[in-house]
Write an enzyme that holds these catalytic residues in place. Structure first.
Site, PDB file in Angstrom:
ATOM      1  N   GLY A  22       0.851  -1.197   0.000  1.00 55.01           N
ATOM      2  CA  GLY A  22       0.000   0.000   0.000  1.00 55.01           C
ATOM      3  C   GLY A  22       0.883   1.240   0.000  1.00 55.01           C
ATOM      4  N   SER A  51      -6.039  -1.367   1.399  1.00 55.87           N
ATOM      5  CA  SER A  51      -6.955  -0.221   1.547  1.00 55.87           C
ATOM      6  C   SER A  51      -6.590   0.938   0.636  1.00 55.87           C
ATOM      7  CB  SER A  51      -6.958   0.266   3.000  1.00 55.87           C
ATOM      8  OG  SER A  51      -7.647  -0.645   3.806  1.00 55.87           O
ATOM      9  N   THR A  52      -5.289   1.077   0.346  1.00 56.07           N
ATOM     10  CA  THR A  52      -4.862   2.287  -0.381  1.00 56.07           C
ATOM     11  C   THR A  52      -5.685   2.527  -1.642  1.00 56.07           C
ATOM     12  OG1 THR A  52      -2.645   2.195   0.541  1.00 56.07           O
ATOM     13  CG2 THR A  52      -2.893   3.391  -1.535  1.00 56.07           C
ATOM     14  N   ALA A  55      -9.100   4.248  -1.228  1.00 56.83           N
ATOM     15  CA  ALA A  55      -9.259   5.571  -0.602  1.00 56.83           C
ATOM     16  C   ALA A  55     -10.015   6.499  -1.545  1.00 56.83           C
ATOM     17  CB  ALA A  55      -7.897   6.150  -0.245  1.00 56.83           C
ATOM     18  N   GLU A 123     -13.268  17.726   4.469  1.00 54.78           N
ATOM     19  CA  GLU A 123     -13.894  16.560   5.099  1.00 54.78           C
ATOM     20  C   GLU A 123     -14.063  16.865   6.580  1.00 54.78           C
ATOM     21  OE1 GLU A 123     -12.722  12.470   3.784  1.00 54.78           O
ATOM     22  OE2 GLU A 123     -11.090  13.556   2.856  1.00 54.78           O
ATOM     23  N   HIS A 244     -16.571   4.620  10.280  1.00 50.85           N
ATOM     24  CA  HIS A 244     -16.915   5.679   9.321  1.00 50.85           C
ATOM     25  C   HIS A 244     -18.422   5.890   9.379  1.00 50.85           C
ATOM     26  CE1 HIS A 244     -17.210   8.154   5.774  1.00 50.85           C
ATOM     27  NE2 HIS A 244     -15.896   8.158   5.662  1.00 50.85           N
ATOM     28  N   ARG A 293     -15.212  12.747  12.681  1.00 50.55           N
ATOM     29  CA  ARG A 293     -15.884  11.498  12.324  1.00 50.55           C
ATOM     30  C   ARG A 293     -16.514  10.774  13.515  1.00 50.55           C
ATOM     31  NH1 ARG A 293     -12.086   8.464   8.247  1.00 50.55           N
ATOM     32  NH2 ARG A 293     -12.705  10.216   6.943  1.00 50.55           N
ATOM     33  N   HIS A 352     -13.785   1.188  10.050  1.00 49.83           N
ATOM     34  CA  HIS A 352     -13.089   1.812   8.929  1.00 49.83           C
ATOM     35  C   HIS A 352     -11.581   1.879   9.113  1.00 49.83           C
ATOM     36  CE1 HIS A 352     -12.510   4.543   5.562  1.00 49.83           C
ATOM     37  NE2 HIS A 352     -12.006   5.471   6.351  1.00 49.83           N
ATOM     38  N   ARG A 387      -8.665   9.506  14.201  1.00 47.40           N
ATOM     39  CA  ARG A 387      -7.881  10.090  13.111  1.00 47.40           C
ATOM     40  C   ARG A 387      -8.668  11.167  12.366  1.00 47.40           C
ATOM     41  NH1 ARG A 387      -7.724   8.841   7.492  1.00 47.40           N
ATOM     42  NH2 ARG A 387      -9.141   7.110   7.922  1.00 47.40           N
ATOM     43  N   SER A 392      -4.443   9.622   6.720  1.00 47.35           N
ATOM     44  CA  SER A 392      -3.803   8.311   6.714  1.00 47.35           C
ATOM     45  C   SER A 392      -2.867   8.122   5.531  1.00 47.35           C
ATOM     46  CB  SER A 392      -4.862   7.213   6.709  1.00 47.35           C
ATOM     47  OG  SER A 392      -4.233   5.973   6.633  1.00 47.35           O
TER      48      SER A 392
HETATM   49  P1  FAD Z   1      -2.810  -0.921   2.833  1.00 48.33           P
HETATM   50  O1  FAD Z   1      -2.988   0.032   1.727  1.00 48.33           O
HETATM   51  O2  FAD Z   1      -4.016  -1.577   3.371  1.00 48.33           O
HETATM   52  O3  FAD Z   1      -1.782  -2.003   2.357  1.00 48.33           O
HETATM   53  C1  FAD Z   1      -1.510  -3.144   3.135  1.00 48.33           C
HETATM   54  C2  FAD Z   1      -0.731  -4.116   2.290  1.00 48.33           C
HETATM   55  O4  FAD Z   1      -0.277  -5.193   3.084  1.00 48.33           O
HETATM   56  C3  FAD Z   1      -1.552  -4.739   1.179  1.00 48.33           C
HETATM   57  O5  FAD Z   1      -0.707  -4.824   0.048  1.00 48.33           O
HETATM   58  C4  FAD Z   1      -1.864  -6.132   1.718  1.00 48.33           C
HETATM   59  O6  FAD Z   1      -2.116  -7.099   0.731  1.00 48.33           O
HETATM   60  C5  FAD Z   1      -0.574  -6.419   2.439  1.00 48.33           C
HETATM   61  N1  FAD Z   1      -0.643  -7.452   3.470  1.00 48.33           N
HETATM   62  C6  FAD Z   1      -1.548  -7.593   4.466  1.00 48.33           C
HETATM   63  N2  FAD Z   1      -1.229  -8.670   5.226  1.00 48.33           N
HETATM   64  C7  FAD Z   1      -0.112  -9.208   4.692  1.00 48.33           C
HETATM   65  C8  FAD Z   1       0.698 -10.335   4.998  1.00 48.33           C
HETATM   66  N3  FAD Z   1       0.441 -11.150   6.035  1.00 48.33           N
HETATM   67  N4  FAD Z   1       1.762 -10.592   4.225  1.00 48.33           N
HETATM   68  C9  FAD Z   1       2.053  -9.822   3.147  1.00 48.33           C
HETATM   69  N5  FAD Z   1       1.330  -8.748   2.805  1.00 48.33           N
HETATM   70  C10 FAD Z   1       0.270  -8.441   3.573  1.00 48.33           C
HETATM   71  N6  FAD Z   1      -7.301   7.482   4.066  1.00 48.33           N
HETATM   72  C11 FAD Z   1      -7.027   8.730   3.651  1.00 48.33           C
HETATM   73  O7  FAD Z   1      -6.051   9.333   4.084  1.00 48.33           O
HETATM   74  N7  FAD Z   1      -7.835   9.324   2.726  1.00 48.33           N
HETATM   75  C12 FAD Z   1      -8.922   8.712   2.205  1.00 48.33           C
HETATM   76  O8  FAD Z   1      -9.614   9.278   1.370  1.00 48.33           O
HETATM   77  C13 FAD Z   1      -9.237   7.404   2.652  1.00 48.33           C
HETATM   78  N8  FAD Z   1     -10.325   6.750   2.175  1.00 48.33           N
HETATM   79  C14 FAD Z   1     -10.499   5.444   2.515  1.00 48.33           C
HETATM   80  C15 FAD Z   1     -11.537   4.718   1.930  1.00 48.33           C
HETATM   81  C16 FAD Z   1     -11.684   3.374   2.184  1.00 48.33           C
HETATM   82  C17 FAD Z   1     -12.809   2.602   1.543  1.00 48.33           C
HETATM   83  C18 FAD Z   1     -10.785   2.726   3.079  1.00 48.33           C
HETATM   84  C19 FAD Z   1     -10.907   1.265   3.371  1.00 48.33           C
HETATM   85  C20 FAD Z   1      -9.777   3.449   3.687  1.00 48.33           C
HETATM   86  C21 FAD Z   1      -9.623   4.798   3.412  1.00 48.33           C
HETATM   87  N9  FAD Z   1      -8.600   5.541   3.993  1.00 48.33           N
HETATM   88  C22 FAD Z   1      -8.364   6.813   3.582  1.00 48.33           C
HETATM   89  C23 FAD Z   1      -7.636   4.898   4.874  1.00 48.33           C
HETATM   90  C24 FAD Z   1      -6.382   4.565   4.041  1.00 48.33           C
HETATM   91  O9  FAD Z   1      -6.774   4.153   2.752  1.00 48.33           O
HETATM   92  C25 FAD Z   1      -5.565   3.484   4.672  1.00 48.33           C
HETATM   93  O10 FAD Z   1      -5.407   3.721   6.048  1.00 48.33           O
HETATM   94  C26 FAD Z   1      -4.189   3.445   4.015  1.00 48.33           C
HETATM   95  O11 FAD Z   1      -4.325   3.272   2.631  1.00 48.33           O
HETATM   96  C27 FAD Z   1      -3.379   2.333   4.613  1.00 48.33           C
HETATM   97  O12 FAD Z   1      -2.217   2.208   3.863  1.00 48.33           O
HETATM   98  P2  FAD Z   1      -1.186   1.075   4.251  1.00 48.33           P
HETATM   99  O13 FAD Z   1      -0.114   1.111   3.231  1.00 48.33           O
HETATM  100  O14 FAD Z   1      -0.841   1.183   5.667  1.00 48.33           O
HETATM  101  O15 FAD Z   1      -2.041  -0.279   4.098  1.00 48.33           O
HETATM  102  C1  SIN Z   2     -13.571   9.312   3.127  1.00 49.18           C
HETATM  103  O1  SIN Z   2     -13.360   9.598   1.940  1.00 49.18           O
HETATM  104  O2  SIN Z   2     -14.589   9.648   3.741  1.00 49.18           O
HETATM  105  C2  SIN Z   2     -12.529   8.547   3.864  1.00 49.18           C
HETATM  106  C3  SIN Z   2     -11.440   9.456   4.205  1.00 49.18           C
HETATM  107  C4  SIN Z   2     -10.537   8.871   5.244  1.00 49.18           C
HETATM  108  O3  SIN Z   2     -10.736   7.778   5.730  1.00 49.18           O
HETATM  109  O4  SIN Z   2      -9.567   9.563   5.575  1.00 49.18           O
END
Ligand code: FAD
Ligand code: SIN
Length: 536
Positions: A22, A51-52, A55, A123, A244, A293, A352, A387, A392
Site C-alpha cells: 500500500g 486499503s490504499t 481511498a 472533510e 466511518h 468522524r 473503517h 484520526r 492516513s
Molecule cells: P494498505 O494500503 O491496506 O496495504 C496493506 C498491504 O499489506 C496490502 O498490500 C496487503 O495485501 C498487504 N498485506 C496484508 N497482510 C499481509 C501479509 N500477512 N503478508 C504480506 N502482505 C500483507 N485514508 C485517507 O487518508 N484518505 C482517504 O480518502 C481514505 N479513504 C479510505 C476509503 C476506504 C474505503 C478505506 C478502506 C480506507 C480509506 N482511507 C483513507 C484509509 C487509508 O486508505 C488506509 O489507512 C491506508 O491506505 C493504509 O495504507 P497502508 O499502506 O498502511 O495499508
Molecule cells: C472518506 O473519503 O470519507 C474517507 C477518508 C478517510 O478515511 O480519511
C-alpha cells in the site's frame, strides 16, 4: 508464541524486507532504493490489493492559499481528543506538503480547477479545504497506480505477490532478522519459505475485517500487527477503532467490505437526515455534518437507537454533477439501486480505520530491534483517539520516508535466526464469522463493561477451536483473534469515553485517562499492560 507453519523449504535474502504494497510499503521501498539498499517486497495478494486503492476522499496537506501546517495541526489535535502525540503530529503536518509534492513528482495526478490549481475539498474535522483528490473520488487508486509505476523495472526490488508473511525470524537476543512467509508460487518459491534481512518493515495496513461490516478489503486482517505482537512489540491505542459514519446501508446480512460514501460528499454539501427528514448534526457541533468522524458516527448511532431505525439518510441531491465529481460512489449507489442525484442514500456506520497499532517512534522503530512498522499498522501517536480525515495516506507518505532514512543510516549487520522450539498455535478458519459478529455486537461504536466481557468470553471460548492445518485462512483467523482480544482488552481498560472509544457505562471524557493503553503479548501467550503518559 508463533503461528503453526511448516518448516521453511526455501530461503531468500535482501537488505530490507518490506511487507505490504500500500502507500506505506511502497513509499518505504522507493525511499530505501534511493539509499541504494536492496529490497524484497512481499504482498499477500496482488500488488494493488489493500486499503490504499480504495481511498476516496483524498490526502490532507496544508498546500492551499492561506493554509498552514499549524492550522492542520490544530484540526488534527482536536480530532484526536487530547491523545495525539504532539511531536508526531508536527512531523505529519510539516513534512506532509513536501511528501505530497514528492508523490506528484513520482507521477501522481491530482484533480485541478479550470485555472490549473490543485482542487482542494473538505472533510470532517477540517476547518478549511485542504484535501487533494484524484479522479473525483478515486484518490487511492491514483496513488497506488503512481507508486506501483515508480517501482517498476528496478532490479534492486524483488517483488513476491501472493506471499503471506507469517512470523518474524529473530536471533537469540530477539532482534528481527527476517520473516517466514507462505507463497502461492511456482518452482523454488512455493509454500513456506524464509526471507532473511537486516531490517523488516511491516506495512500490512488495517484490521477492519475483525468486524462483520467494514469498509476495508478482505486482505485487512491485521497480520502485521499480530506478527509484531508475537515478536514482542508493544501495541497502543488499539481500542480506538474508527467507525466511518456514512457507509452505504444495504438491506442484506452480507458481511465483509461495504461501499463507502466519502466524507467529501458532505464536504461538497450533502447533509444527514433522520427518518423524519430532520437534520440532526447542526445542533451537535459547530461544524454540523462536517464534525469530526467520531462525533458524527456516534450521533448517527444514537439516532438509529432512539428511533429504532437501521440507518439514516444522506441527502446529496443538491450536489451539481454528482456523477462527475464522485464517479465511484455514483456507480456503487446505482449498482445498489439508488440514484444519488435524485434519491436519499441510506447510510450507517461501519468499521473503517485502526487509529492505534504497533507502538513506534518518530522513525517507525518498534520496541523490537530490527522491526519497523509503517502506515495503518503503526501507532505513531499522530491520530490519538480519532484520526482526522485524509491523514492516513499522508502518514504513509511521511513516515515511509522517515523509516527508509533511519534504516539507511542505522542498518545493522545481518544476524541469524534461532529456531523456535515451540510448536506454534493455529485457530480454525471456521471461527471467523463468530469473531466478527461478537466484535460488532460487543466492541462496536458503543461498548460497555458488560458487552466487552461478553465478547471476551466468546473470544476465549473460540480460542479452544484450534487447527493443525496451516493455511492462509487459518493464519488470518488466528491473527484476527489475537487482535480482537487486544482491542477488547484495551477497551475494557479505558474506563472513559474519548474519540472513537464510546463506553455507555463511562460516558464522560476523564482527564485521568489522558494516557495510552500499551499492551504486550509474551511468548507464553500472556498479556501485560502499561499506561504511557501523553504530553499535554
Ligand atoms: P494498505 O494500503 O491496506 O496495504 C496493506 C498491504 O499489506 C496490502 O498490500 C496487503 O495485501 C498487504 N498485506 C496484508 N497482510 C499481509 C501479509 N500477512 N503478508 C504480506 N502482505 C500483507 N485514508 C485517507 O487518508 N484518505 C482517504 O480518502 C481514505 N479513504 C479510505 C476509503 C476506504 C474505503 C478505506 C478502506 C480506507 C480509506 N482511507 C483513507 C484509509 C487509508 O486508505 C488506509 O489507512 C491506508 O491506505 C493504509 O495504507 P497502508 O499502506 O498502511 O495499508
Ligand atoms: C472518506 O473519503 O470519507 C474517507 C477518508 C478517510 O478515511 O480519511
Amino acid at each position: 508464541m508463533k503461528l503453526l507453519a511448516g518448516k521453511p523449504g526455501w530461503t531468500t535474502q535482501a537488505d530490507v524486507v518490506v511487507i505490504g504494497s500500500g502507500v506505506a510499503g511502497l513509499t518505504t521501498v522507493l525511499n530505501l532504493r534511493a539509499s541504494g539498499l536492496s529490497v524484497l517486497l512481499v504482498t499477500k495478494a496482488l500488488l494493488d490489493e489493500g486499503s490504499t486503492k480504495w481511498a476516496q476522499g483524498g490526502i490532507a496537506a496544508a498546500l492551499g492559499p492561506g493554509d498552514t501546517p499549524d492550522q492542520h495541526e490544530s484540526d488534527t489535535l482536536i480530532a484526536g481528543v487530547g491523545l495525539c502525540d504532539i511531536d508526531a503530529v508536527k512531523v505529519l503536518v510539516t513534512e506532509g506538503p513536501e511528501a505530497v509534492r514528492k508523490l506528484i513528482a513520482r507521477g501522481a495526478v491530482f484533480d485541478t480547477s479550470e485555472s490549473g490549481e490543485i482542487s482542494l475539498t473538505r472533510e470532517g474535522g477540517h476547518h478549511r479545504n485542504r484535501i487533494l483528490h484524484a479522479g473525483g473520488d478515486a484518490t487511492g487508486a491514483e496513488v497506488s497506480r503512481a507508486l506501483l509505476e515508480a517501482i517498476k523495472g528496478d532490479s534492486g526490488i524483488e517483488v513476491i505477490e501472493r506471499a503471506l508473511a507469517i512470523d518474524a525470524l529473530q536471533d537469540a537476543d530477539g532482534q528481527v532478522c527476517g520473516v517466514t512467509l507462505h507463497v502461492i508460487g511456482e518452482g523454488t518459491r512455493d509454500g513456506v519459505g524464509q526471507a532473511l534481512a537486516k531490517a523488516v518493515v511491516v506495512a500490512t495496513g488495517g484490521l477492519g475485517q475483525v468486524y462483520s461490516q467494514t469498509t476495508n478489503p478482505s486482505v485487512s486482517t491485521g497480520d502485521g500487527v499480530a506478527l509484531a505482537l508475537r515478536a514482542g512489540a508493544e501495541v497502543a491505542d488499539v481500542e480506538f477503532i474508527q467507525f466511518h459514519p456514512t457507509v452505504l446501508w444495504r438491506d442484506t446480512a452480507e458481511g465483509g467490505q461495504q461501499p463507502l460514501i466519502s466524507e467529501a460528499v458532505r464536504g461538497e454539501g450533502a447533509i444527514l437526515l433522520n427518518h423524519k427528514g430532520e437534520r440532526f448534526m447542526a445542533k451537535k457541533h459547530e461544524l454540523a455534518d462536517l464534525a469530526p468522524r467520531d462525533i458524527v458516527a456516534k450521533e448517527i448511532f444514537s439516532q438509529m437507537r432512539q428511533w429504532n431505525i437501521p440507518h439514516v439518510w444522506l441527502d446529496a441531491t443538491g450536489i451539481k454533477e454528482f456523477e462527475v465529481r464522485f464517479p465511484t460512489i455514483y456507480a456503487s449507489c446505482m449498482a445498489n439501486g439508488i440514484d444519488p442525484t435524485k434519491q436519499l442514500i441510506p447510510v450507517a456506520p461501519a468499521s473503517h480505520y485502526a487509529s492505534g497499532g504497533v507502538l513506534v517512534d518518530l522513525n517507525g522503530r518498534t520496541s523490537v530491534k530490527g522491526l519497523y512498522v509503517c502506515g495503518e499498522s503503526a501507532c505513531t501517536g499522530a491520530h490519538g483517539a480519532n484520526r482526522l480525515a485524509s491523514n492516513s495516506l499522508l502518514e504513509g507518505l511521511v513516515f515511509g520516508a522517515r523509516i527508509a532514512s533511519d534504516i539507511a543510516s542505522n542498518l545493522p549487520d545481518q544476524v541469524l535466526p534461532v529456531e523456535d522450539q515451540n510448536e506454534g498455535f493455529l485457530l480454525s478458519p471456521a471461527i471467523k464469522l463468530a469473531i466478527q459478529l461478537s466484535m460488532s455486537e460487543g466492541a462496536g461504536v458503543m461498548r460497555s463493561e458488560e458487552s466487552l466481557n461478553e465478547t471476551l468470553t466468546t473470544l476465549n471460548q473460540l480460542a479452544s477451536r484450534t487447527s493443525t492445518e496451516p493455511r492462509i485462512e487459518a493464519w488470518e483467523v488466528s491473527n484476527l483473534h489475537l487482535l480482537a482480544t487486544a482491542i477488547v482488552r484495551g477497551a475494557l481498560e479505558r474506563k472513559e469515553s474519548r474519540g472513537s472509544h464510546w463506553r455507555s457505562d463511562f460516558p464522560e471524557t476523564d482527564p485521568l485517562w489522558h494516557k495510552r493503553v500499551v499492551q504486550r503479548y509474551d511468548a507464553t501467550g500472556n498479556w501485560s499492560v502499561r499506561f504511557a503518559e501523553v504530553k499535554p
